[in-house]
Design an enzyme around this catalytic site. Structure first.
Site, short mmCIF file in Angstrom:
data_model
loop_
_atom_site.label_atom_id
_atom_site.label_comp_id
_atom_site.label_asym_id
_atom_site.label_seq_id
_atom_site.Cartn_x
_atom_site.Cartn_y
_atom_site.Cartn_z
N GLY A 1 15.11 11.39 105.27
CA GLY A 1 14.25 10.35 104.73
C GLY A 1 13.36 10.77 103.57
O GLY A 1 12.30 10.17 103.36
N MET B 1 23.79 6.24 106.22
CA MET B 1 25.11 6.85 106.27
C MET B 1 26.15 6.00 107.02
O MET B 1 27.03 6.53 107.69
CB MET B 1 25.02 8.24 106.92
CG MET B 1 24.11 9.19 106.17
SD MET B 1 24.55 9.39 104.42
CE MET B 1 26.00 10.42 104.60
N ARG B 2 26.05 4.69 106.91
CA ARG B 2 27.05 3.81 107.52
C ARG B 2 27.67 2.96 106.42
O ARG B 2 26.97 2.50 105.51
CB ARG B 2 26.41 2.86 108.53
CG ARG B 2 25.61 3.53 109.60
CD ARG B 2 26.39 3.83 110.84
NE ARG B 2 26.98 2.66 111.47
CZ ARG B 2 27.97 2.75 112.37
NH1 ARG B 2 28.48 3.92 112.69
NH2 ARG B 2 28.45 1.66 112.92
N LEU C 1 28.96 -0.43 105.01
CA LEU C 1 28.47 -1.79 105.25
C LEU C 1 29.63 -2.77 105.25
O LEU C 1 30.60 -2.62 104.50
CB LEU C 1 27.47 -2.18 104.17
CG LEU C 1 26.22 -1.29 104.09
CD1 LEU C 1 25.42 -1.61 102.83
CD2 LEU C 1 25.36 -1.46 105.33
N ASN D 1 20.80 1.14 96.05
CA ASN D 1 21.16 2.40 96.68
C ASN D 1 20.90 3.52 95.69
O ASN D 1 20.94 3.31 94.49
CB ASN D 1 22.65 2.39 97.07
CG ASN D 1 23.06 3.68 97.77
OD1 ASN D 1 22.33 4.19 98.64
ND2 ASN D 1 24.20 4.24 97.41
N HIS E 1 22.39 7.30 94.70
CA HIS E 1 23.56 8.14 94.91
C HIS E 1 23.36 9.45 94.12
O HIS E 1 22.95 9.40 92.96
CB HIS E 1 24.82 7.42 94.43
CG HIS E 1 26.05 8.22 94.65
ND1 HIS E 1 26.62 8.39 95.89
CD2 HIS E 1 26.80 8.95 93.78
CE1 HIS E 1 27.69 9.17 95.78
NE2 HIS E 1 27.82 9.52 94.51
N GLU F 1 30.60 -4.47 97.29
CA GLU F 1 31.52 -4.12 98.38
C GLU F 1 32.21 -2.77 98.19
O GLU F 1 32.36 -2.01 99.12
CB GLU F 1 32.56 -5.22 98.53
CG GLU F 1 32.50 -5.85 99.90
CD GLU F 1 33.64 -6.77 100.13
OE1 GLU F 1 34.72 -6.25 100.47
OE2 GLU F 1 33.46 -7.99 99.94
N VAL G 1 32.42 0.99 97.47
CA VAL G 1 31.40 2.02 97.67
C VAL G 1 30.99 2.69 96.35
O VAL G 1 31.84 3.09 95.56
CB VAL G 1 31.94 3.08 98.66
CG1 VAL G 1 30.97 4.25 98.79
CG2 VAL G 1 32.18 2.45 100.02
N GLU H 1 15.74 12.45 92.13
CA GLU H 1 15.91 11.23 92.96
C GLU H 1 14.55 10.68 93.35
O GLU H 1 14.32 9.47 93.33
CB GLU H 1 16.71 11.55 94.23
CG GLU H 1 18.16 11.90 93.97
CD GLU H 1 18.93 12.13 95.27
OE1 GLU H 1 18.72 11.41 96.25
OE2 GLU H 1 19.76 13.07 95.30
C1 GRF Z 1 20.24 11.66 99.06
O1 GRF Z 1 20.88 12.71 98.39
C2 GRF Z 1 20.68 10.34 98.51
O2 GRF Z 1 20.99 10.40 97.15
C3 GRF Z 1 21.92 10.05 99.31
O3 GRF Z 1 21.66 10.54 100.60
C4 GRF Z 1 20.69 11.58 100.52
C5 GRF Z 1 19.57 11.19 101.43
O4 GRF Z 1 18.58 12.18 101.51
N1 GRF Z 1 22.24 8.63 99.28
P1 GRF Z 1 17.16 11.81 102.11
O5 GRF Z 1 17.40 11.35 103.54
O6 GRF Z 1 16.58 10.72 101.27
O7 GRF Z 1 16.34 13.07 102.06
#
Ligand code: GRF
Length: 211
Positions: free
Chosen positions: A12, A91-92, A94, A108, A110, A143, A145, A175
């Site tokens: 998180g 991590m699912r 959709l 999202n 990535h 839709e 990914v 990020e």
């Molecule tokens: C991150 O690298 C994000 O880009 C990807 O999943 C990871 C999640 O990391 N979608 P965190 O749980 O936010 O630390």
């Protein structure tokens, strides 16, 4: 002020970055709820430490009925009036039903410069490919990914002695800056978001532009 929901599955750190960003004065949204599907996800504590309602709705009891699980998530989001949803390490996969319900208002993050390296193991694949720039992307969820319209990107150099871990850490730091910034722009500019000048958050200094 838009009401934002966050979906996550693990540590998180992006969720925490969104919460920190949203607590800045003048941020055009407030996080109404952080939802998780893993009971012992470290992110739950991180969210609660920031005073946000953090709920776990595990997927297991739904016995593989993905849409039923998503309906429970959706209900929790509706109950709190969520208008915009941010996936932050959720991590699912959709279902088309859920994607359609949140179409145009689900973001999202990535860990690659999409459309390069969709899917998993992005840092290892970037090293393997020998790219000199890598980074992260905030995009709308569709839709297919990791293929929705790109809202914002941040790039980092790939250094000669990088390992998967050092590269991942460099990208993750970006990020944490990119996601709250992109969310702010999205909320401020909706529905006109997509102006390339707004999406390019880390332009290189060039002729006629102050470094
Ligand atoms: C991150 O690298 C994000 O880009 C990807 O999943 C990871 C999640 O990391 N979608 P965190 O749980 O936010 O630390």
């Amino acid at each position: 002020m838009s009401r934002v929901g966050i979906l996550f599955s693990g540590r998180g750190s992006n969720m925490a970055a969104l919460l920190d960003g949203a607590s800045e004065p003048g941020f055009p949204g407030e996080v109404a709820v952080a939802l998780c599907n893993v009971a012992d996800a470290p992110g739950l504590e991180r969210a609660r430490a920031r005073g946000v309602v953090a709920l776990c709705i595990p997927h297991r009891p739904f016995r593989g009925d993905r849409q039923l699980h998503e309906a429970a998530l959706d209900r929790a989001l509706q109950e709190r009036g969520v208008e915009v949803l941010c996936l932050a390490g959720y991590m699912r996969l959709l279902t088309p039903w859920f994607v359609e319900r949140w179409s145009g208002r689900m973001l999202n993050i990535h860990p690659s410069l999409l459309p390069l390296f969709p899917g998993l193991d992005t840092h290892a694949r970037a090293l393997q490919a020998g790219v000199k720039l890598h980074g992260c992307t905030v995009h709308l969820v569709t839709e297919a990914v990791d293929s929705g319209p790109i809202l914002a990107q941040a790039a980092v150099p790939v250094l000669p002695d990088d390992t998967e871990e050092t590269l991942a850490a460099r990208v993750l730091a970006q990020e944490h800056i990119l996601y709250p910034t992109a969310l702010r722009l999205f909320l401020e500019r909706r529905p006109g978001y997509g102006d390339p000048a707004a999406a390019l958050l880390n332009p290189l200094p060039g002729p006629g532009r102050a470094p």
